[in-house]
Design a protein around this motif. Structure first.
Motif, PDB file in Angstrom:
ATOM      1  N   PHE A  46      12.355 -12.989  -3.810  1.00 55.48           N
ATOM      2  CA  PHE A  46      11.155 -12.275  -3.355  1.00 55.48           C
ATOM      3  C   PHE A  46      10.620 -11.507  -4.565  1.00 55.48           C
ATOM      4  O   PHE A  46      11.174 -10.487  -4.959  1.00 55.48           O
ATOM      5  CB  PHE A  46      11.498 -11.315  -2.212  1.00 55.48           C
ATOM      6  N   VAL A  47       9.549 -12.022  -5.155  1.00 62.19           N
ATOM      7  CA  VAL A  47       8.974 -11.431  -6.359  1.00 62.19           C
ATOM      8  C   VAL A  47       7.623 -10.804  -6.031  1.00 62.19           C
ATOM      9  O   VAL A  47       6.775 -11.441  -5.392  1.00 62.19           O
ATOM     10  CB  VAL A  47       8.808 -12.490  -7.467  1.00 62.19           C
ATOM     11  N   VAL A  48       7.437  -9.571  -6.447  1.00 66.92           N
ATOM     12  CA  VAL A  48       6.162  -8.885  -6.286  1.00 66.92           C
ATOM     13  C   VAL A  48       5.469  -8.821  -7.638  1.00 66.92           C
ATOM     14  O   VAL A  48       6.058  -8.403  -8.640  1.00 66.92           O
ATOM     15  CB  VAL A  48       6.350  -7.462  -5.724  1.00 66.92           C
ATOM     16  N   ILE A  49       4.205  -9.257  -7.656  1.00 77.94           N
ATOM     17  CA  ILE A  49       3.365  -9.074  -8.837  1.00 77.94           C
ATOM     18  C   ILE A  49       2.580  -7.798  -8.605  1.00 77.94           C
ATOM     19  O   ILE A  49       1.752  -7.704  -7.692  1.00 77.94           O
ATOM     20  CB  ILE A  49       2.436 -10.279  -9.057  1.00 77.94           C
ATOM     21  N   PHE A  50       2.876  -6.806  -9.434  1.00 72.18           N
ATOM     22  CA  PHE A  50       2.311  -5.463  -9.256  1.00 72.18           C
ATOM     23  C   PHE A  50       1.429  -5.104 -10.439  1.00 72.18           C
ATOM     24  O   PHE A  50       1.815  -5.286 -11.599  1.00 72.18           O
ATOM     25  CB  PHE A  50       3.434  -4.430  -9.120  1.00 72.18           C
ATOM     26  N   GLY A  51       0.257  -4.572 -10.130  1.00 75.01           N
ATOM     27  CA  GLY A  51      -0.638  -4.121 -11.185  1.00 75.01           C
ATOM     28  C   GLY A  51      -1.876  -3.489 -10.581  1.00 75.01           C
ATOM     29  O   GLY A  51      -2.076  -3.527  -9.363  1.00 75.01           O
ATOM     30  N   PRO A  52      -2.724  -2.907 -11.404  1.00 71.20           N
ATOM     31  CA  PRO A  52      -3.925  -2.235 -10.901  1.00 71.20           C
ATOM     32  C   PRO A  52      -4.880  -3.215 -10.243  1.00 71.20           C
ATOM     33  O   PRO A  52      -4.792  -4.439 -10.441  1.00 71.20           O
ATOM     34  CB  PRO A  52      -4.535  -1.617 -12.168  1.00 71.20           C
ATOM     35  N   GLY A  53      -5.817  -2.663  -9.448  1.00 72.29           N
ATOM     36  CA  GLY A  53      -6.837  -3.504  -8.835  1.00 72.29           C
ATOM     37  C   GLY A  53      -7.710  -4.164  -9.895  1.00 72.29           C
ATOM     38  O   GLY A  53      -7.876  -3.649 -11.001  1.00 72.29           O
ATOM     39  N   GLN A  54      -8.241  -5.325  -9.544  1.00 70.18           N
ATOM     40  CA  GLN A  54      -9.130  -6.079 -10.437  1.00 70.18           C
ATOM     41  C   GLN A  54      -8.448  -6.460 -11.750  1.00 70.18           C
ATOM     42  O   GLN A  54      -9.089  -6.478 -12.802  1.00 70.18           O
ATOM     43  CB  GLN A  54     -10.406  -5.264 -10.726  1.00 70.18           C
ATOM     44  N   SER A  55      -7.154  -6.754 -11.669  1.00 69.75           N
ATOM     45  CA  SER A  55      -6.430  -7.125 -12.894  1.00 69.75           C
ATOM     46  C   SER A  55      -6.107  -8.615 -12.966  1.00 69.75           C
ATOM     47  O   SER A  55      -5.328  -9.035 -13.812  1.00 69.75           O
ATOM     48  CB  SER A  55      -5.131  -6.312 -13.014  1.00 69.75           C
ATOM     49  N   GLY A  56      -6.696  -9.404 -12.084  1.00 70.92           N
ATOM     50  CA  GLY A  56      -6.495 -10.845 -12.151  1.00 70.92           C
ATOM     51  C   GLY A  56      -5.332 -11.369 -11.343  1.00 70.92           C
ATOM     52  O   GLY A  56      -4.989 -12.556 -11.454  1.00 70.92           O
ATOM     53  N   LYS A  57      -4.719 -10.527 -10.505  1.00 68.79           N
ATOM     54  CA  LYS A  57      -3.553 -10.967  -9.729  1.00 68.79           C
ATOM     55  C   LYS A  57      -3.928 -12.080  -8.742  1.00 68.79           C
ATOM     56  O   LYS A  57      -3.192 -13.054  -8.585  1.00 68.79           O
ATOM     57  CB  LYS A  57      -2.937  -9.778  -8.990  1.00 68.79           C
ATOM     58  N   THR A  58      -5.076 -11.921  -8.085  1.00 65.59           N
ATOM     59  CA  THR A  58      -5.517 -12.951  -7.144  1.00 65.59           C
ATOM     60  C   THR A  58      -5.838 -14.250  -7.867  1.00 65.59           C
ATOM     61  O   THR A  58      -5.515 -15.339  -7.379  1.00 65.59           O
ATOM     62  CB  THR A  58      -6.738 -12.459  -6.350  1.00 65.59           C
ATOM     63  N   THR A  59      -6.439 -14.155  -9.039  1.00 66.58           N
ATOM     64  CA  THR A  59      -6.712 -15.357  -9.829  1.00 66.58           C
ATOM     65  C   THR A  59      -5.415 -16.076 -10.170  1.00 66.58           C
ATOM     66  O   THR A  59      -5.318 -17.311 -10.055  1.00 66.58           O
ATOM     67  CB  THR A  59      -7.462 -14.993 -11.123  1.00 66.58           C
ATOM     68  N   LEU A  60      -4.396 -15.322 -10.560  1.00 60.53           N
ATOM     69  CA  LEU A  60      -3.102 -15.917 -10.867  1.00 60.53           C
ATOM     70  C   LEU A  60      -2.516 -16.606  -9.629  1.00 60.53           C
ATOM     71  O   LEU A  60      -1.996 -17.728  -9.712  1.00 60.53           O
ATOM     72  CB  LEU A  60      -2.144 -14.843 -11.386  1.00 60.53           C
ATOM     73  N   MET A  61      -2.601 -15.959  -8.473  1.00 59.45           N
ATOM     74  CA  MET A  61      -2.094 -16.561  -7.243  1.00 59.45           C
ATOM     75  C   MET A  61      -2.848 -17.850  -6.909  1.00 59.45           C
ATOM     76  O   MET A  61      -2.251 -18.839  -6.486  1.00 59.45           O
ATOM     77  CB  MET A  61      -2.208 -15.568  -6.088  1.00 59.45           C
ATOM     78  N   ASN A  62      -4.159 -17.833  -7.114  1.00 63.31           N
ATOM     79  CA  ASN A  62      -4.952 -19.028  -6.832  1.00 63.31           C
ATOM     80  C   ASN A  62      -4.565 -20.180  -7.753  1.00 63.31           C
ATOM     81  O   ASN A  62      -4.585 -21.354  -7.343  1.00 63.31           O
ATOM     82  CB  ASN A  62      -6.443 -18.718  -6.968  1.00 63.31           C
ATOM     83  N   ILE A  63      -4.210 -19.865  -8.987  1.00 59.58           N
ATOM     84  CA  ILE A  63      -3.772 -20.908  -9.927  1.00 59.58           C
ATOM     85  C   ILE A  63      -2.427 -21.477  -9.480  1.00 59.58           C
ATOM     86  O   ILE A  63      -2.211 -22.690  -9.486  1.00 59.58           O
ATOM     87  CB  ILE A  63      -3.706 -20.350 -11.361  1.00 59.58           C
ATOM     88  N   ILE A  64      -1.498 -20.596  -9.074  1.00 56.96           N
ATOM     89  CA  ILE A  64      -0.204 -21.072  -8.571  1.00 56.96           C
ATOM     90  C   ILE A  64      -0.392 -21.905  -7.308  1.00 56.96           C
ATOM     91  O   ILE A  64       0.278 -22.930  -7.111  1.00 56.96           O
ATOM     92  CB  ILE A  64       0.746 -19.887  -8.307  1.00 56.96           C
ATOM     93  N   ALA A  65      -1.339 -21.482  -6.456  1.00 60.41           N
ATOM     94  CA  ALA A  65      -1.608 -22.215  -5.218  1.00 60.41           C
ATOM     95  C   ALA A  65      -2.295 -23.547  -5.467  1.00 60.41           C
ATOM     96  O   ALA A  65      -2.314 -24.413  -4.582  1.00 60.41           O
ATOM     97  CB  ALA A  65      -2.465 -21.360  -4.293  1.00 60.41           C
ATOM     98  N   GLY A  66      -2.860 -23.721  -6.659  1.00 60.01           N
ATOM     99  CA  GLY A  66      -3.606 -24.942  -6.950  1.00 60.01           C
ATOM    100  C   GLY A  66      -5.040 -24.892  -6.487  1.00 60.01           C
ATOM    101  O   GLY A  66      -5.725 -25.919  -6.424  1.00 60.01           O
TER     102      GLY A  66
END
Length: 252
Positions: free
Chosen positions: A38-58
């Protein structure tokens, strides 16, 4: 334990075709995730976390770099991954049960198996008695439970959860955090969970990957050895909270 996900040198830059301006969002992101971690990607808002998730999701393509799931290069969305979004996208014309069954229906499962599997996961997330309700008739927390049941029902190897509790009130958010841990203990999956809430990260994670503001880079991966259930006001919880807060403040 073996590595199930590898993110290698992932970069992402968005280019505005009209103005020709560019916005670098992800910069040389590297990490690996073990099976059932269970890994949490933690960081400030608008830091590209959703973009990274979308890339992992394809769902989105990296400008450069690669993502591998079980050593297979990710080039598009696939049944080995399921995503739970902050704003749960339920079909309003379908019942709770039909929403949960949807992924199996499009994959050609027979009706009896769909009903059996959907009921299993509806029971798991505590939605017994609401199978025939429509989304408009249930609360935000219950909609998130439907989204989680739907994702588990797809039988993915990897669960991607993108700030799924960000729109909930505080009390419901705490309840859903406890529910995610309870469900995870019963249904083992590899989970990547995105949040900008440090308490949530510490409560949920086996390991926290701390990222900077844009362009996002990995600062550090921190293993969390706190016993479960976790105490928000324990000495070690507060120490880790202070340590990670100081780390992220230095990166601003």
């Amino acid at each position: 334990m073996s590595s199930i996900i590898r993110v290698e040198n992932v970069c992402k830059t968005f280019v505005d075709e009209k103005s020709k301006s560019s916005n670098e969002v992800l910069q040389n992101i590297n990490f690996e995730i073990e099976e059932n971690e269970f890994v949490v990607i933690f960081g400030p808002g608008q830091s590209g976390k959703t973009t990274l998730m979308n890339i992992i999701a394809g769902l989105e393509t990296a400008t450069s770099g690669e993502v591998y799931i079980k050593d297979k290069l990710v080039t598009s969305a696939g049944p080995d991954r399921a995503m739970v979004f902050q704003n749960i996208l339920l079909f309003p014309w379908l019942t709770v049960r039909d929403n949960v069954e949807y992924s199996m229906k499009v994959r050609g499962f027979d009706k009896e198996e769909m009903h059996r599997e959907a009921q299993k996961y509806l029971d798991l997330v505590g939605l017994q008695g609401f199978e025939d309700a429509f989304p408009v008739k249930i609360s935000g927390g219950m909609k998130q439970r439907v989204g989680i049941a739907r994702a588990y029902c797809a039988k993915p190897d990897v669960m991607l959860m993108d700030e799924p509790f960000g729109a909930l009130d505080a009390q419901t958010r705490y309840l859903m955090q406890e529910e995610v841990i309870r469900i995870r203990n019963q249904e083992k999956r590899t989970i990547i969970f995105v949040t900008n809430n440090i308490e949530e990260a510490l409560y949920l994670a086996d390991r926290i990957i701390v990222v900077t503001e844009c362009p996002s880079k990995v600062m550090e991966a921190i293993k969390i050895d706190l016993p479960r259930p976790r105490d928000y006001v324990s000495e070690e919880f507060l120490r880790l909270r202070k340590e990670i807060s100081a780390m992220t403040n230095r990166a601003r």
